[in-house]
Design an enzyme around this catalytic site. Structure first.
Site, PDB file in Angstrom:
ATOM      1  N   LYS B  79       0.841  -1.200   0.000  1.00 48.38           N
ATOM      2  CA  LYS B  79       0.000   0.000   0.000  1.00 48.38           C
ATOM      3  C   LYS B  79       0.871   1.243   0.000  1.00 48.38           C
ATOM      4  O   LYS B  79       1.907   1.284   0.676  1.00 48.38           O
ATOM      5  CB  LYS B  79      -0.901  -0.028   1.241  1.00 48.38           C
ATOM      6  CG  LYS B  79      -1.974   1.041   1.298  1.00 48.38           C
ATOM      7  CD  LYS B  79      -2.855   0.836   2.529  1.00 48.38           C
ATOM      8  CE  LYS B  79      -3.972   1.847   2.629  1.00 48.38           C
ATOM      9  NZ  LYS B  79      -4.791   1.650   3.853  1.00 48.38           N
ATOM     10  N   SER B 154      -9.733   1.659   2.950  1.00 53.47           N
ATOM     11  CA  SER B 154      -8.869   2.398   2.049  1.00 53.47           C
ATOM     12  C   SER B 154      -7.814   1.560   1.316  1.00 53.47           C
ATOM     13  O   SER B 154      -7.237   2.041   0.351  1.00 53.47           O
ATOM     14  CB  SER B 154      -8.142   3.502   2.829  1.00 53.47           C
ATOM     15  OG  SER B 154      -7.254   2.929   3.778  1.00 53.47           O
ATOM     16  N   SER B 178      -9.769  -0.706   7.180  1.00 47.54           N
ATOM     17  CA  SER B 178      -9.261  -0.478   5.824  1.00 47.54           C
ATOM     18  C   SER B 178      -8.572  -1.670   5.169  1.00 47.54           C
ATOM     19  O   SER B 178      -8.225  -1.589   3.994  1.00 47.54           O
ATOM     20  CB  SER B 178      -8.292   0.706   5.818  1.00 47.54           C
ATOM     21  OG  SER B 178      -9.015   1.907   5.804  1.00 47.54           O
TER      22      SER B 178
END
Lengths: 95, 491
Positions: B79, B154, B178
């Site tokens: 990420k 996210s 997330s």
């Protein structure tokens, strides 16, 4: 909880954010609706409840004060928008 | 079956037995990415050159019979809010568009030590603030199961990358769900470890008392493999826990006979998606058949979790994001008239609307005259929420509930209503507030063919037990092996 344009401007200033007139309108509306939702916390009696920030039992974490290598100076400065010598360069702070 | 469709442990065996070379496999993976990524948009940065170099290096090690790491040759996506040395880390924000970290996050260092191959940096909601990955300043990631739907967020880029077979596994991060929520929406496995289980060093800070790095994988055993690598004590994170890391793969198949599963009544009320409800009910029947006992429990403060979260997380965010001032890294506005003007214009230009909204909300909750009413109040209710879990875990070994109240929703559907978006995290947020671990695994499909995720929550540091419980279900079902049928335009 209704929040007005003046308050929005006050918080924006605390946040070092400048809003356009359009953003101000939008945030008045959106933050008011979020804060109204948050109001529901007030229906709970928390008189005798302690606040909690960390869920693990954390106390001060100490270590021996020993010299260790750190990130090198060129690496520290490499992402800076403006530098001079071994310093970060910014506009004049004191008039 | 095409090579990139195998799991990490299967590929690991093929590599170590020299059935395939790392270089050939990595080529295969990048071919896949090139062909399908234009339709998914999971990555912000693709790391092909370094990945190929690394693959050759590991092939040479294997050829020379040198020791190789636990993740030797396995492609992993990271990420883009996790720092990677010499590789862009943007947090999907314009303010960090040019940021190249001079150091690796603890978890990235661990990946490299175990010879993993970083294929790229994945898309996210700016600074991990969102539940759909629509808040990225760069691109909108699409759900591989339906390109008109969001992948969740996210960590939407990480979940989509694994679901679309761009990488065998991925790292994501959690503050309020997330990792688990996008894993559920993309039909993959996601773990949010106990707070302190994994070092936050090098994870760009959002809500420091909530943040944790998590794993995304194709199945439960791969999750165990990856968690084992990234978990552990780190001197650089003073909230990192000095608790031994067990071998998560060892005895993962020990079964669940006699397990007591708690079903929180508060999670199964209100407007509830019928497909999600049915998938969960069916899953519980499987657990009962395997020898578990299903027990009704209550988590009475559940309905306050989202309100508490948006005070606590944003208060912490407003402080953490004060560092973006245009001085040491990232964007700086042009020709400022003074220092305050530089701060204000830099931040106004660099942050997107959701980030601005949250910083402002956080500063409001911490500001003079409002601190007691908001931040202090929320911190107290947070304690009540943690107490709910403590009480529940005296009666049961784990808690099972949906990961998300709905399957993947359409792109744009919730984008204009922040509050509605916040409520998509209603089932995941409580675990972050209480610091407990959770795992989301695939447990069914909606009528439209979208994946449904089931969440298993456990006591602090009981990830190993969660993995055993998850594996017991996975072994009985085939939801995790189903693949999205990609309708791609460019072949």
């Amino acid at each position: 909880m209704k929040i007005d344009k003046e308050e929005i401007e006050y918080i924006a200033n605390l946040s070092r954010i400048r809003l356009t007139e359009q953003e101000r309108e939008l945030f008045v509306h959106q933050l008011s609706s979020i804060l109204s939702y948050i109001e529901k916390l007030n229906t709970l009696d928390t008189e005798n409840v302690k606040p909690m920030a960390y869920t693990n039992k954390v106390s001060n974490v100490f270590r021996e004060d020993e010299l260790e290598p750190s990130i090198s100076l060129p690496d520290v400065l490499i992402n800076a928008p403006a530098t001079k010598g071994c310093f970060f360069k910014v506009p004049k702070v004191i008039e | 079956m095409r090579l990139f469709e195998f799991t990490a442990l299967q590929i690991k065996n093929k590599i170590l037995s020299k059935e395939i070379s790392v270089s050939d496999f990595i080529k295969n993976v990048f071919d896949r990415i090139k062909r399908v990524e234009p339709n998914i948009q999971a990555f912000i940065t693709i790391n092909e050159e370094e990945a190929i170099k690394k693959a050759i290096e590991i092939d040479r090690k294997i050829e020379n019979k040198e020791n190789v790491g636990l993740l030797a040759g396995l492609p992993i996506a990271v990420k883009d809010n996790i720092c990677t040395k010499n590789l862009y880390t943007t947090c999907a924000s314009k303010i960090l568009k040019t940021f190249i970290p001079p150091y690796d996050a603890f978890v990235v260092k661990r990946l490299r030590e175990e010879d993993a191959i970083i294929v790229g940096k994945t898309n996210l909601d700016e600074f991990a603030m969102g539940s759909s990955t629509e808040n990225s300043s760069y691109k909108i990631t699409r759900n591989p199961w339906n390109l008109e739907c969001v992948p969740g967020g996210s960590s939407g880029g990480s979940a989509a990358a694994v679901a679309a077979d761009f990488s065998l596994m991925a790292l994501g991060s959690e503050t309020g769900g997330s990792v688990r929520q996008p894993a559920a929406l993309c039909g993959v496995v996601g773990i949010k470890p106990t707070y302190g289980r994994v070092s936050r060093y090098g994870l760009v800070a959002f809500g420091s008392s909530l943040d944790q790095v998590g794993t995304v994988s194709k199945d439960v055993r791969d999750a165990a493999l990856l968690l084992g690598v990234i978990a552990g004590y780190d001197l650089h994170d003073s909230t990192s826990a000095n608790v031994p890391v067990p071998d998560y793969l060892d005895r993962i198949d020990s079964g669940i006979d006699g397990l007591r599963i708690g079903i929180p009544k508060e999670y199964f009320t209100g407007s509830f998606n019928a497909d999600v409800n049915k998938a969960l009910k069916d899953a519980l029947k499987i657990y009962e058949r395997l020898g578990a006992q299903v027990v009704d429990i209550s988590l009475p403060h559940t309905e306050y979790a989202v309100a508490v979260y948006y005070i606590v997380a944003n208060a912490e965010a407003s402080s953490n994001l004060a560092r973006y001032d245009g001085v040491r890294y990232g964007h700086r506005t042009s020709k400022p008239s003074g220092i305050i003007d530089m701060y204000c214009r830099t931040r106004s230009e660099g942050f997107g609307n959701e980030v601005k909204r949250r910083i402002m909300l956080g500063n409001y909750a911490l500001s003079s005259g409002y601190y007691d009413a908001y931040y202090l109040k929320a911190s107290k209710v947070r304690n009540l929420i943690k107490n709910d879990f403590d009480a529940a875990f005296e009666k049961v070994d784990c808690i099972i509930c949906p990961t998300s109240p709905v399957p993947a929703f359409k792109i744009g559907e919730r984008a204009n209503n922040p509050l509605e978006m916040y409520l998509s995290d209603i089932y995941t947020i409580p675990a972050n507030l209480a610091g407990i671990p959770g795992i989301s695994i695939p447990c069914g499909f909606s009528e439209e063919g979208l994946p449904i995720g089931m969440q298993i929550l456990g006591k602090h540091f009981e990830e190993k037990k969660l993995l055993q419980i998850a594996y017991a279900f996975e072994r009985e079902t085939d939801f995790h092996v189903k693949k999205p049928v990609l309708k791609i335009s460019s072949m």
